[in-house]
Design an enzyme around this catalytic site. Structure first.
Site, short mmCIF file in Angstrom:
data_model
loop_
_atom_site.label_atom_id
_atom_site.label_comp_id
_atom_site.label_asym_id
_atom_site.label_seq_id
_atom_site.Cartn_x
_atom_site.Cartn_y
_atom_site.Cartn_z
N CYS A 1 -6.03 21.24 27.26
CA CYS A 1 -6.47 22.54 27.78
C CYS A 1 -7.09 23.38 26.68
O CYS A 1 -6.46 24.28 26.14
CB CYS A 1 -5.33 23.29 28.45
SG CYS A 1 -5.95 24.72 29.38
N CYS B 1 -10.95 24.25 33.56
CA CYS B 1 -10.20 25.17 32.71
C CYS B 1 -10.30 26.57 33.32
O CYS B 1 -11.31 27.25 33.12
CB CYS B 1 -10.77 25.15 31.29
SG CYS B 1 -9.74 26.04 30.11
#
Length: 421
Positions: A167, A347
């Site tokens: 991430c 994201c």
């Protein structure tokens, strides 16, 4: 040379009971309920890691991000609660910490990666006190929120190590949610914020940078590129950085802090790096499209442990799992593989409480939005994207992805992708 004797044999062995491994098991069993699938993972609990940023921002309770591992093992799968100590791929076996050897017709490797807290001098001892925190830990994410609430003035440092990391937006998500809280409380004018990024850009896909830069300016963030955290002295409240200039020279600096949010460096697991599955860089060496291993045809891999160039996110694993399931079953059936992975990753960048820039992209930074632009423009902050992240995605994870329900995750066809290429 004789083949080492196995303690048990399965059609499919999945190493890793995280998001990628469980989603693959569920997708396999959805397609073939009688398949003999064994999942090897030692953990008692399973974490919804994408929720930890929300815990650190005061939106989620910590308990919302954890369940017993036994409750998320897909129906029909066998759970071997042990640690794999060796991949013996030449013999289609894995070895366990209890001495057993497990054989397979096909292997799915999804062991994850290593959060290398010890790569930063003093960090492990400093975490969870003296204002040093990280949303990359289940135990420390609540401390992030406690420190954000307590801060009224001073200097707040946020760090991002060299890529790859899981991430890639998480380090700045922590920054945005913290700064937004300070702004709402009237403290932002008294707080100096620095973002120390070891890379050279705010985000790897340029289309999303303009919207993010608006928030960087709004929050008055001092961006420091080429700045890598190397050490932490929690008691003295000092952070050390190695700063690389444009000409390649490196200068070591120290910065005092009142609040320090750290994203740790991330590397392949030692068991992967030292195995025959590893690429030169230490990640599991798979074809980017089929996710089949480049040297062992009955091995597939996905998730954070693989060599593919996509973003390492749960959203990527959600898209990869059906591809692995279909291609693995084709292999077992002696048929040609048909499923393709396009590098999709997502994201959701939480730029403030109630708004998100929803970055969705594939290989080469190609934009891959899930929704029409009139409904949700991922390049702009959106309340709808916030609702998706805060309300829908946890349920999609627990009740969809981990149960083989492939909402918006159907694999592309390999022949169609080849035609586009």
């Amino acid at each position: 040379m004789s083949v080492p004797q196995t303690s048990a044999q399965h059609d499919v062995v999945i190493v890793g009971g995280g998001a990628a491994g469980l989603a693959t098991a569920a997708s396999l069993l959805k397609r073939r309920p009688n398949l003999d699938v064994a999942i090897i993972d030692p953990s008692d609990v399973h974490y919804y890691q994408p929720g930890w940023t929300m815990v650190g921002g005061g939106i989620f309770n910590q308990g919302k991000t954890v369940r017993l591992q036994s409750s998320v093992i897909p129906d029909g799968a066998k759970w071997i609660q042990e640690t794999v100590t060796q991949f013996d791929s030449a013999y289609s076996q894995v070895r366990l910490s209890d001495g057993r050897t497990i054989g397979y017709r096909a292997l799915v490797a999804a062991p994850g990666l290593k959060l290398d807290w010890d790569a930063i001098e003093g960090l492990r001892d400093a975490l969870g006190r003296n204002g040093v925190t990280s949303n990359y830990g289940f135990d420390t994410a609540p401390y992030t929120w406690a420190q954000v609430q307590a801060m009224r003035e001073g200097r707040a440092l946020f760090t991002q190590p060299p890529m790859p990391i899981k991430c890639a937006g998480a380090p700045q998500k922590a920054l945005y949610l913290s700064a937004d809280h300070w702004r709402r409380q009237g403290h932002l004018k008294n707080i100096e914020i620095e973002f120390h990024n070891a890379g050279a850009a705010l985000f790897g896909v340029a289309a999303y940078v303009p919207a993010l830069m608006e928030y960087i300016r709004t929050y008055g963030v001092n961006l420091q590129f080429g700045s890598r955290l190397t050490g932490v002295d929690g008691a003295a409240k000092l952070a050390r950085f190695a700063v690389t200039s444009a000409d390649g020279t490196v200068k070591n600096i120290e910065r005092e802090f009142d609040f320090l949010h750290v994203c740790p460096p991330q590397t392949p697991l030692d068991i992967v790096r030292d195995s025959p599955l590893a690429s030169e860089a230490g990640w599991i060496d798979v074809d980017e499209v089929t996710l089949q291993h480049k040297r062992f045809e009955n091995v597939f891999a996905l998730g954070d442990s693989v060599s593919t160039s996509n973003a390492k996110t749960a959203a990527a694993a959600r898209k990869q799992a059906p591809v692995v399931a279909e291609n693995l079953l084709s292999l077992l059936d002696g048929k040609a593989m048909t499923a393709a992975y396009d590098g999709y990753g997502s994201c959701p960048l939480t730029v403030e409480r109630g708004k998100i820039v929803l970055a969705e992209f594939g290989y080469g930074g190609k934009l891959l939005p899930s929704f029409p632009r009139w409904l949700l423009d991922g390049q702009k902050p959106s309340r709808l994207a916030w609702m998706l992240k805060s309300e829908a995605l946890p349920e999609i994870y627990w009740q969809g992805m981990l149960k083989g329900r492939e909402w918006l995750a159907a694999p592309q066809r390999l022949d169609a992708l080849n035609k586009v290429a």
